[in-house]
Every structure is written in C-alpha cells, then in structure tokens.
Design a protein around this motif. Structure first.
Motif, PDB file in Angstrom:
ATOM      1  N   ILE A 167       0.867  -1.180   0.000  1.00 53.84           N
ATOM      2  CA  ILE A 167       0.000   0.000   0.000  1.00 53.84           C
ATOM      3  C   ILE A 167       0.907   1.235   0.000  1.00 53.84           C
ATOM      4  N   ALA A 168       0.850   1.982  -1.094  1.00 51.89           N
ATOM      5  CA  ALA A 168       1.634   3.220  -1.207  1.00 51.89           C
ATOM      6  C   ALA A 168       0.894   4.305  -0.440  1.00 51.89           C
ATOM      7  N   ALA A 169       1.431   4.637   0.731  1.00 54.08           N
ATOM      8  CA  ALA A 169       0.731   5.544   1.645  1.00 54.08           C
ATOM      9  C   ALA A 169       1.670   6.614   2.183  1.00 54.08           C
ATOM     10  N   GLY A 170       2.728   6.898   1.417  1.00 54.50           N
ATOM     11  CA  GLY A 170       3.747   7.821   1.907  1.00 54.50           C
ATOM     12  C   GLY A 170       3.511   9.276   1.555  1.00 54.50           C
ATOM     13  N   GLY A 171       2.386   9.559   0.876  1.00 56.23           N
ATOM     14  CA  GLY A 171       2.125  10.935   0.437  1.00 56.23           C
ATOM     15  C   GLY A 171       1.690  11.828   1.582  1.00 56.23           C
ATOM     16  N   SER A 172       1.927  13.123   1.398  1.00 55.48           N
ATOM     17  CA  SER A 172       1.574  14.068   2.460  1.00 55.48           C
ATOM     18  C   SER A 172       0.121  14.526   2.348  1.00 55.48           C
TER      19      SER A 172
ATOM     20  N   GLU B 105      -0.902  17.042   0.419  1.00 53.47           N
ATOM     21  CA  GLU B 105      -0.897  18.515   0.344  1.00 53.47           C
ATOM     22  C   GLU B 105      -2.123  19.062  -0.380  1.00 53.47           C
ATOM     23  N   ARG B 106      -2.455  18.408  -1.535  1.00 55.03           N
ATOM     24  CA  ARG B 106      -3.579  18.916  -2.343  1.00 55.03           C
ATOM     25  C   ARG B 106      -4.916  18.743  -1.617  1.00 55.03           C
ATOM     26  N   LEU B 107      -4.924  17.806  -0.627  1.00 57.31           N
ATOM     27  CA  LEU B 107      -6.152  17.579   0.132  1.00 57.31           C
ATOM     28  C   LEU B 107      -6.321  18.633   1.215  1.00 57.31           C
TER      29      LEU B 107
ATOM     30  N   PRO C  62      -1.192  13.054   7.259  1.00 56.63           N
ATOM     31  CA  PRO C  62      -0.925  12.425   5.961  1.00 56.63           C
ATOM     32  C   PRO C  62      -2.222  11.860   5.368  1.00 56.63           C
ATOM     33  N   LYS C  63      -2.335  11.931   4.035  1.00 58.42           N
ATOM     34  CA  LYS C  63      -3.609  11.580   3.387  1.00 58.42           C
ATOM     35  C   LYS C  63      -4.120  10.194   3.783  1.00 58.42           C
ATOM     36  N   ALA C  64      -3.234   9.209   3.884  1.00 57.44           N
ATOM     37  CA  ALA C  64      -3.683   7.837   4.154  1.00 57.44           C
ATOM     38  C   ALA C  64      -4.405   7.711   5.495  1.00 57.44           C
TER      39      ALA C  64
ATOM     40  N   VAL D  23       2.954  -1.608   4.252  1.00 55.60           N
ATOM     41  CA  VAL D  23       2.504  -0.227   4.097  1.00 55.60           C
ATOM     42  C   VAL D  23       3.727   0.676   4.022  1.00 55.60           C
ATOM     43  N   ALA D  24       3.861   1.416   2.911  1.00 55.60           N
ATOM     44  CA  ALA D  24       4.903   2.438   2.819  1.00 55.60           C
ATOM     45  C   ALA D  24       4.290   3.712   3.378  1.00 55.60           C
ATOM     46  N   ALA D  25       4.726   4.083   4.582  1.00 55.95           N
ATOM     47  CA  ALA D  25       4.030   5.123   5.342  1.00 55.95           C
ATOM     48  C   ALA D  25       4.733   6.473   5.251  1.00 55.95           C
TER      49      ALA D  25
ATOM     50  N   PRO E 286      10.794   9.576  -1.133  1.00 55.78           N
ATOM     51  CA  PRO E 286      10.443  10.914  -1.602  1.00 55.78           C
ATOM     52  C   PRO E 286       9.446  10.941  -2.761  1.00 55.78           C
ATOM     53  N   SER E 287       9.230   9.829  -3.445  1.00 55.49           N
ATOM     54  CA  SER E 287       8.211   9.775  -4.497  1.00 55.49           C
ATOM     55  C   SER E 287       7.459   8.461  -4.344  1.00 55.49           C
ATOM     56  N   ARG E 288       6.358   8.385  -5.073  1.00 52.45           N
ATOM     57  CA  ARG E 288       5.507   7.192  -4.995  1.00 52.45           C
ATOM     58  C   ARG E 288       6.292   5.904  -5.273  1.00 52.45           C
ATOM     59  N   SER E 289       7.059   5.874  -6.344  1.00 53.82           N
ATOM     60  CA  SER E 289       7.773   4.632  -6.685  1.00 53.82           C
ATOM     61  C   SER E 289       8.946   4.373  -5.738  1.00 53.82           C
ATOM     62  N   HIS E 290       9.534   5.435  -5.172  1.00 54.16           N
ATOM     63  CA  HIS E 290      10.517   5.216  -4.101  1.00 54.16           C
ATOM     64  C   HIS E 290       9.834   4.513  -2.927  1.00 54.16           C
ATOM     65  N   SER E 291       8.624   4.928  -2.627  1.00 57.81           N
ATOM     66  CA  SER E 291       7.895   4.300  -1.513  1.00 57.81           C
ATOM     67  C   SER E 291       7.635   2.828  -1.796  1.00 57.81           C
ATOM     68  N   VAL E 292       7.274   2.519  -3.039  1.00 52.98           N
ATOM     69  CA  VAL E 292       7.017   1.114  -3.391  1.00 52.98           C
ATOM     70  C   VAL E 292       8.302   0.311  -3.251  1.00 52.98           C
TER      71      VAL E 292
ATOM     72  N   HIS F 187      -1.027  -0.903  -4.450  1.00 57.51           N
ATOM     73  CA  HIS F 187      -2.288  -0.157  -4.398  1.00 57.51           C
ATOM     74  C   HIS F 187      -2.083   1.179  -3.694  1.00 57.51           C
ATOM     75  N   ASP F 188      -2.719   2.217  -4.230  1.00 50.32           N
ATOM     76  CA  ASP F 188      -2.665   3.542  -3.609  1.00 50.32           C
ATOM     77  C   ASP F 188      -3.560   3.593  -2.379  1.00 50.32           C
ATOM     78  N   ALA F 189      -3.038   4.115  -1.276  1.00 48.40           N
ATOM     79  CA  ALA F 189      -3.885   4.335  -0.097  1.00 48.40           C
ATOM     80  C   ALA F 189      -4.995   5.334  -0.399  1.00 48.40           C
ATOM     81  N   ALA F 190      -4.840   6.076  -1.477  1.00 39.10           N
ATOM     82  CA  ALA F 190      -5.832   7.090  -1.834  1.00 39.10           C
ATOM     83  C   ALA F 190      -7.051   6.508  -2.559  1.00 39.10           C
ATOM     84  N   ARG F 191      -7.070   5.180  -2.779  1.00 40.11           N
ATOM     85  CA  ARG F 191      -8.203   4.546  -3.486  1.00 40.11           C
ATOM     86  C   ARG F 191      -8.914   3.559  -2.553  1.00 40.11           C
TER      87      ARG F 191
ATOM     88  N   HIS G  91     -12.438   5.691  -7.314  1.00 35.47           N
ATOM     89  CA  HIS G  91     -11.911   7.054  -7.352  1.00 35.47           C
ATOM     90  C   HIS G  91     -10.674   7.195  -6.479  1.00 35.47           C
ATOM     91  N   LYS G  92      -9.808   8.111  -6.895  1.00 36.10           N
ATOM     92  CA  LYS G  92      -8.644   8.463  -6.069  1.00 36.10           C
ATOM     93  C   LYS G  92      -8.981   9.737  -5.296  1.00 36.10           C
ATOM     94  N   VAL G  93      -8.816   9.703  -3.988  1.00 33.81           N
ATOM     95  CA  VAL G  93      -9.039  10.891  -3.173  1.00 33.81           C
ATOM     96  C   VAL G  93      -7.827  11.814  -3.348  1.00 33.81           C
TER      97      VAL G  93
HETATM   98  O1  C5P Z   1       0.008  12.027  -5.070  1.00 28.25           O
HETATM   99  P1  C5P Z   1      -0.801  10.883  -5.569  1.00 28.25           P
HETATM  100  O2  C5P Z   1      -2.243  10.989  -5.180  1.00 28.25           O
HETATM  101  O3  C5P Z   1      -0.605  10.558  -7.016  1.00 28.25           O
HETATM  102  O4  C5P Z   1      -0.238   9.631  -4.780  1.00 28.25           O
HETATM  103  C1  C5P Z   1      -0.682   8.324  -5.085  1.00 28.25           C
HETATM  104  C2  C5P Z   1      -0.330   7.416  -3.936  1.00 28.25           C
HETATM  105  O5  C5P Z   1       1.085   7.382  -3.766  1.00 28.25           O
HETATM  106  C3  C5P Z   1      -0.934   7.884  -2.606  1.00 28.25           C
HETATM  107  O6  C5P Z   1      -1.574   6.783  -1.983  1.00 28.25           O
HETATM  108  C4  C5P Z   1       0.269   8.380  -1.827  1.00 28.25           C
HETATM  109  O7  C5P Z   1       0.179   8.178  -0.442  1.00 28.25           O
HETATM  110  C5  C5P Z   1       1.403   7.531  -2.417  1.00 28.25           C
HETATM  111  N1  C5P Z   1       2.716   8.181  -2.264  1.00 28.25           N
HETATM  112  C6  C5P Z   1       3.722   7.498  -1.588  1.00 28.25           C
HETATM  113  N2  C5P Z   1       4.937   8.107  -1.384  1.00 28.25           N
HETATM  114  C7  C5P Z   1       5.179   9.353  -1.830  1.00 28.25           C
HETATM  115  C8  C5P Z   1       4.160  10.049  -2.543  1.00 28.25           C
HETATM  116  C9  C5P Z   1       2.939   9.438  -2.742  1.00 28.25           C
HETATM  117  O8  C5P Z   1       3.514   6.355  -1.171  1.00 28.25           O
HETATM  118  N3  C5P Z   1       6.356   9.918  -1.596  1.00 28.25           N
END
Ligand code: C5P
Length: 233
Positions: free
Chosen positions: A7-12, A14-16, A21-23, A51-53, A83-89, A109-113, A214-216
């Motif tokens: 679960i890619a959940a490392g995003g902040s 910000e846009r929300l 953190p969004k997750a 979970v990549a947190a 620092p980025s989604r694929s780095h988190s994966v 899977h995105d935590a945002a879905r 949907h992606k939140v």
């Molecule tokens: O920013 P976006 O909505 O495209 O992010 C998609 C997913 O990637 C989200 O679930 C977010 O938590 C994850 N992500 C991450 N690590 C980051 C940036 C985003 O796991 N550095």
C-alpha cells in the motif's frame, strides 16, 4: 501464485489540505488506509501487506495497520516511504522480508483509493496467467488533448485507445523487482509503477474495471468517496 500487497501511503496529501498524511484522513468513518488494507487482505491471493508510510507519523500508521492485521489474521508491516511514490514502493519491497511469507507476486495499491474491492485484487492477480503486470483501468470518457505550456493543442489522441490507469497494479515478483531497479530520477518521474515495467520490456495488460475506484486527491473527493463508502460500495 502467492501475492503480497504493497500500500503506497507515503504521500503528504498537500492537495487535500489535511493536517494529517492523506492515508490517515478519515473518509466514510475510517482512515483511507484502513479501507485499503481490509480490501487487499480480504483478497484470496494476498498473504500479507506492507505499508509504505509517511515517515512523520509512523506510530499512527502502525496502529491502523495492527488493527487491520488483527481483523484479517494476516501479517502487515509498516515501513517509511520515500520521496516519491515509486521510491515508496521500492522501500516497501525492501521491507517485505519482515512479513515472513513466501511470495511471487505483488499487488501495489494507492492508499488514496479506498473503494477497491477484494474481488478486484483477485481479478488482477488472475490476469498474471497471461502477463507480467496487470493494471486496473477504466475507459476514458472525455476527449483528451495534448498541449504545451502555451496551451496550444498539439494532438488529440484517439479516445477509443485511451484508458485511465488505476490501482491495484499487480506484478510478478521478478517483473516488479526489475521495474524498480532504475536510478532515482526514473523512480521520481514515474506516476505509476506499471510504466516502469513497460520501460523494462514487460508484458503489461489492462483489466477493465467498471466499479467505482476514485482516487481521493482534492477536498471535495472526500464527500463523494465517503458517500460511496458509507453506502457499502
Ligand atoms: O500524489 P498521488 O495521489 O498521485 O499519490 C498516489 C499514492 O502514492 C498515494 O496513496 C500516496 O500516499 C502515495 N505516495 C507514496 N509516497 C510518496 C508520494 C505518494 O507512497 N512519496
């Protein structure tokens, strides 16, 4: 095949515009991460999840993950994302050994879905019989334009060939490890992991998914997705 989920959940988020953190943002009465973990872990083919947190809130992530692991009776590991989604994966794959399960496939899977269902995870995993990577996708309904920074249109791709890529995106283990074995710049520029697999020459297939997924992203998404979750979708 025996799969794990990442679960890619490392995003902040910000846009929300959220404080957390969004997750961890509550939607439909529960954190987005809880919905995603429950769906992934309820899939027959998934033996555990990483979970990549967001590194700034690890204890809160551990709490949600521990509860989901208890509900499912399957292991869940939390690791700091990158620092980025694929780095988190990639960080999650590096931590997957801590699950203590053998695996040869992975559902990212995105935590945002939070609307993805266990059946969707299993359908994507079944698609690996004929592909290295399978991506949940929906046909694009808008006509898409390509434009430069000056907003002048340079192309209108044929809509019938366009698909919106979602998650889960599932991979054979060897395909995902190869896809992520690229330099930091490539990882940082990838907006999904399947594109890295494509670049590595993998056979990537789409699985048409007509259910809501949907992606939140923006504040208004919380109301729309929350209503669907509350309705039991
Ligand atoms: O920013 P976006 O909505 O495209 O992010 C998609 C997913 O990637 C989200 O679930 C977010 O938590 C994850 N992500 C991450 N690590 C980051 C940036 C985003 O796991 N550095």
């Amino acid at each position: 095949m025996r799969a794990i989920a990442v679960i890619a959940a490392g995003g902040s988020g910000e846009r929300l515009g959220a404080q957390a953190p969004k997750a961890l943002v509550v939607c439909g009465g529960r954190p987005l991460l809880a919905w995603c973990l429950d769906a992934a872990l309820a899939a027959h083919g998934v033996a555990g999840a990483v979970v990549a947190a967001h590194a700034g809130a690890l204890p809160a992530f551990e709490l949600v993950a521990g509860e989901a692991a208890g509900r499912a009776g399957k292991p869940v590991v939390v690791t700091p994302g990158g620092p980025s989604r694929s780095h988190s994966v990639r960080a999650a794959i590096d931590a997957a050994g801590q699950l203590g399960v053998e695996w040869d496939a992975c559902a990212v899977h995105d935590a945002a879905r939070p609307l993805a269902t266990p059946a969707l995870f299993d359908a994507c995993l079944a698609g690996l019989a004929d592909a290295d990577c399978v991506v949940a996708a929906a046909p694009v309904t808008d006509t898409v334009k390509v434009a430069g920074p000056d907003m002048v249109v340079t192309e209108t791709p044929v809509r019938a060939e366009l698909w919106a890529a979602q998650t889960p995106q599932v991979f054979t283990r060897s395909c995902l490890e190869r896809a992520l074995d690229v330099d930091d710049e490539h990882l940082a520029n990838a907006t999904d992991d399947a594109s890295l697999a494509e670049a590595a020459g993998a056979r990537v297939k789409l699985l048409q998914w007509d259910g809501p997924n949907h992606k939140v992203t923006l504040p208004g998404d919380l109301d729309t997705v929350g209503a669907l979750l509350a309705g039991g979708v």
